[in-house]
Design an enzyme around this catalytic site. Structure first.
Site, PDB file in Angstrom:
ATOM      1  N   CYS A 120       4.007  -2.669   4.632  1.00 54.39           N
ATOM      2  CA  CYS A 120       3.538  -3.342   4.595  1.00 54.39           C
ATOM      3  C   CYS A 120       4.119  -4.761   3.946  1.00 54.39           C
ATOM      4  O   CYS A 120       5.034  -4.832   4.269  1.00 54.39           O
ATOM      5  CB  CYS A 120       3.291  -3.910   2.450  1.00 54.39           C
ATOM      6  SG  CYS A 120       1.658  -4.906   2.272  1.00 54.39           S
ATOM      7  N   LYS A 203      -6.563   1.298  -3.446  1.00 56.53           N
ATOM      8  CA  LYS A 203      -5.683   0.350  -3.801  1.00 56.53           C
ATOM      9  C   LYS A 203      -7.115  -0.128  -3.924  1.00 56.53           C
ATOM     10  O   LYS A 203      -7.411  -0.948  -3.718  1.00 56.53           O
ATOM     11  CB  LYS A 203      -4.719   0.155  -2.779  1.00 56.53           C
ATOM     12  CG  LYS A 203      -4.014  -0.707  -3.839  1.00 56.53           C
ATOM     13  CD  LYS A 203      -2.792  -1.222  -2.511  1.00 56.53           C
ATOM     14  CE  LYS A 203      -1.835  -2.626  -3.019  1.00 56.53           C
ATOM     15  NZ  LYS A 203      -0.886  -2.839  -2.273  1.00 56.53           N
ATOM     16  N   ARG A 213       4.314  -9.284  -8.650  1.00 58.77           N
ATOM     17  CA  ARG A 213       4.495 -10.164  -7.630  1.00 58.77           C
ATOM     18  C   ARG A 213       5.852 -10.618  -8.280  1.00 58.77           C
ATOM     19  O   ARG A 213       6.289 -11.239  -6.679  1.00 58.77           O
ATOM     20  CB  ARG A 213       3.561 -10.654  -7.356  1.00 58.77           C
ATOM     21  CG  ARG A 213       1.659  -9.619  -6.694  1.00 58.77           C
ATOM     22  CD  ARG A 213       0.878 -10.373  -6.497  1.00 58.77           C
ATOM     23  NE  ARG A 213      -0.487  -9.199  -6.163  1.00 58.77           N
ATOM     24  CZ  ARG A 213      -1.020  -9.842  -6.169  1.00 58.77           C
ATOM     25  NH1 ARG A 213      -1.987 -10.726  -6.693  1.00 58.77           N
ATOM     26  NH2 ARG A 213      -1.468  -8.193  -5.992  1.00 58.77           N
ATOM     27  N   ARG A 225      -6.154 -11.063  -3.025  1.00 53.68           N
ATOM     28  CA  ARG A 225      -6.398  -9.915  -1.593  1.00 53.68           C
ATOM     29  C   ARG A 225      -7.597  -9.115  -2.244  1.00 53.68           C
ATOM     30  O   ARG A 225      -7.949  -7.968  -1.239  1.00 53.68           O
ATOM     31  CB  ARG A 225      -5.178  -9.583  -2.332  1.00 53.68           C
ATOM     32  CG  ARG A 225      -3.801  -9.555  -2.317  1.00 53.68           C
ATOM     33  CD  ARG A 225      -2.608  -8.451  -1.603  1.00 53.68           C
ATOM     34  NE  ARG A 225      -1.471  -8.315  -2.763  1.00 53.68           N
ATOM     35  CZ  ARG A 225      -0.869  -9.323  -2.005  1.00 53.68           C
ATOM     36  NH1 ARG A 225      -0.498 -10.367  -1.242  1.00 53.68           N
ATOM     37  NH2 ARG A 225       0.618  -9.380  -2.100  1.00 53.68           N
ATOM     38  N   GLU A 241     -13.534   5.374   1.631  1.00 56.06           N
ATOM     39  CA  GLU A 241     -11.003   4.555   1.558  1.00 56.06           C
ATOM     40  C   GLU A 241     -10.763   5.963   2.246  1.00 56.06           C
ATOM     41  O   GLU A 241      -9.637   6.311   2.932  1.00 56.06           O
ATOM     42  CB  GLU A 241     -10.915   4.229   1.083  1.00 56.06           C
ATOM     43  CG  GLU A 241     -11.421   2.818   0.944  1.00 56.06           C
ATOM     44  CD  GLU A 241     -10.870   1.233   1.641  1.00 56.06           C
ATOM     45  OE1 GLU A 241      -9.584   2.357   2.506  1.00 56.06           O
ATOM     46  OE2 GLU A 241     -11.074   0.729   1.507  1.00 56.06           O
ATOM     47  N   LYS A 256      -4.488   3.704  -7.270  1.00 56.57           N
ATOM     48  CA  LYS A 256      -3.167   2.438  -7.577  1.00 56.57           C
ATOM     49  C   LYS A 256      -4.464   1.783  -8.392  1.00 56.57           C
ATOM     50  O   LYS A 256      -5.261   0.798  -7.292  1.00 56.57           O
ATOM     51  CB  LYS A 256      -2.762   2.223  -6.857  1.00 56.57           C
ATOM     52  CG  LYS A 256      -1.971   0.803  -7.091  1.00 56.57           C
ATOM     53  CD  LYS A 256      -0.811   0.271  -6.057  1.00 56.57           C
ATOM     54  CE  LYS A 256       0.136  -0.611  -6.230  1.00 56.57           C
ATOM     55  NZ  LYS A 256       0.264  -1.105  -4.956  1.00 56.57           N
ATOM     56  N   SER A 282       3.187  -1.900 -11.822  1.00 58.90           N
ATOM     57  CA  SER A 282       4.413  -2.958 -12.645  1.00 58.90           C
ATOM     58  C   SER A 282       3.889  -3.033 -14.220  1.00 58.90           C
ATOM     59  O   SER A 282       3.962  -3.302 -15.717  1.00 58.90           O
ATOM     60  CB  SER A 282       4.893  -4.167 -12.145  1.00 58.90           C
ATOM     61  OG  SER A 282       3.440  -4.759 -11.235  1.00 58.90           O
ATOM     62  N   TYR A 321       8.016   3.261 -12.921  1.00 58.65           N
ATOM     63  CA  TYR A 321       8.887   3.115 -13.058  1.00 58.65           C
ATOM     64  C   TYR A 321      10.231   3.196 -14.295  1.00 58.65           C
ATOM     65  O   TYR A 321      10.601   3.168 -14.920  1.00 58.65           O
ATOM     66  CB  TYR A 321       8.974   1.099 -13.481  1.00 58.65           C
ATOM     67  CG  TYR A 321       8.098   1.119 -12.408  1.00 58.65           C
ATOM     68  CD1 TYR A 321       9.028  -0.057 -10.578  1.00 58.65           C
ATOM     69  CD2 TYR A 321       6.736   0.526 -12.011  1.00 58.65           C
ATOM     70  CE1 TYR A 321       8.378  -0.394 -10.056  1.00 58.65           C
ATOM     71  CE2 TYR A 321       6.468  -0.409 -10.967  1.00 58.65           C
ATOM     72  CZ  TYR A 321       6.746  -0.274 -10.334  1.00 58.65           C
ATOM     73  OH  TYR A 321       6.101  -1.028  -9.128  1.00 58.65           O
TER      74      TYR A 321
END
Ligand code: PBG
Length: 331
Positions: A120, A203, A213, A225, A241, A256, A282, A321
């Site tokens: 990205c 996404k 971020r 976005r 998609e 996601k 996150s 994570y």
């Protein structure tokens, strides 16, 4: 017929039997651990909203990867925080960029670990958007939007530079239309026909990315976005998609975020035969960690349950994570 014949409890009484009849299973081999690579030496900075996660320089990332492999985890995904940002995000395809350096150092030290790279531009652009911007002086701010087609070649350059450094798989997360096809072509033309693409196919424009971020220093400097990421109200659009990415040559389809979008994972599972990945992002991690810290929930058990539920919904792979923390608890 006597009532006890219909008892549901019989198979639940003993863990040995419960586990024999369990439909979904979570194992270390399902998990992919995200890592943030930054410039410098000996750097390991904890991310405020993501306790236990760090921005690390290449040397520290290598140490981390040895630990990750030692825990029986199969893969990491790398995000880069470059030395410098510019309008185009040109450090994304720099031969000696942070991610490129990390890839070769990890492959040398821990060759068995699968190294996936996030492709990205938002971590590399000064404006924090995932692509090249339109006219800057536009009167209507909507005209400064990300330009889809001119962005594609830059994404392809980044993907090829990762493959050259030794990446085992690339994962485009920008959500530009047509990028999977352009990246596939570029990889093939450079001799990387065997490097698979895990596409962030579905996404959403999600507020659950907040802590990331900060971690990747990629918050958009203006706007949001929503012109390139999906509307959280849409599920049928996910099929379109995913179908486009599949046609363009994606090998794995990702959804996601994870937990708020279990229905979308299920729809993809039922409509595609390819492997499906889910990204527990996150914000999902931060919520569970925060509630655990406050003593409001048992964060370890909640983490395990949320990951198992992603499997049940149809995910084959999970980016999380929590990977390091839960690995010792898993087969
Ligand atoms: C880059 C990217 C983002 C995430 C993964 N890749 C941020 C975004 O799209 O704004 C989010 C991951 C997370 O929240 O854990 N485009």
């Amino acid at each position: 017929m006597s009532f006890p014949l219909l008892r549901m409890r019989r198979l639940r009484k003993r863990e040995a039997i419960r586990s024999m009849v369990r439909e979904a299973h979570l194992k270390r081999a399902d998990l992919i651990y995200p890592l943030f690579v930054c410039p410098g030496n000996g750097v390991k900075n904890e991310i405020g909203a993501m306790p236990g996660c760090y921005q690390m320089s290449v040397d520290m990332v290598v140490e981390e990867c040895k630990e990750v492999a030692g825990l029986g985890l199969p893969a990491v995904i790398l995000f880069g925080i470059p030395e410098e940002k510019d309008e185009e995000g040109s450090h994304a395809w720099k031969e000696d960029g942070v991610v490129q350096q990390a890839i070769s150092a990890i492959k040398e030290a821990v060759p068995e670990l699968v190294v996936i790279t996030d492709v990205c531009l938002c971590e590399y652009t000064s404006h924090g958007h995932c692509g090249i911007l339109g006219q800057k002086e536009a009167e209507d701010p909507r005209d400064v939007q990300v330009q889809n087609d001119p962005t594609l070649q830059n994404l392809a350059k980044a993907a090829v530079s990762h493959a050259k450094a030794g990446a085992d798989m690339v994962a485009p997360s920008d959500m530009m239309d047509g990028r999977v096809g352009v990246i596939r072509n570029a990889l093939d033309q450079n001799g990387f026909t065997d490097v698979p693409i895990m596409s962030y196919a579905v996404k959403y424009a999600s507020s659950f990315y907040g802590p990331f971020r900060e971690a990747a220093e990629c918050a958009p400097q203006f706007g949001d976005r929503r012109t390139y990421q999906m509307d959280p109200g849409n599920a049928r659009e996910a099929l379109r998609e995913a179908a486009l990415d599949a046609q363009e040559g994606a090998d794995i389809l990702m959804v996601k975020p994870g937990m708020p979008y279990l229905d979308v994972i299920r729809i993809l599972r039922d409509n595609f035969s390819m492997p499906i990945a889910a990204y527990q992002v996150s914000g999902e991690y931060s919520m569970i960690k925060a509630a655990g810290k406050l003593g409001w929930m048992d964060s370890e058990r909640v983490a395990l349950e949320s990951l198992l539920c992603l499997k049940r919904a149809g995910a084959d792979l999970i980016l999380t994570y929590f990977a390091k923390e839960v690995a010792p608890l898993l087969p």
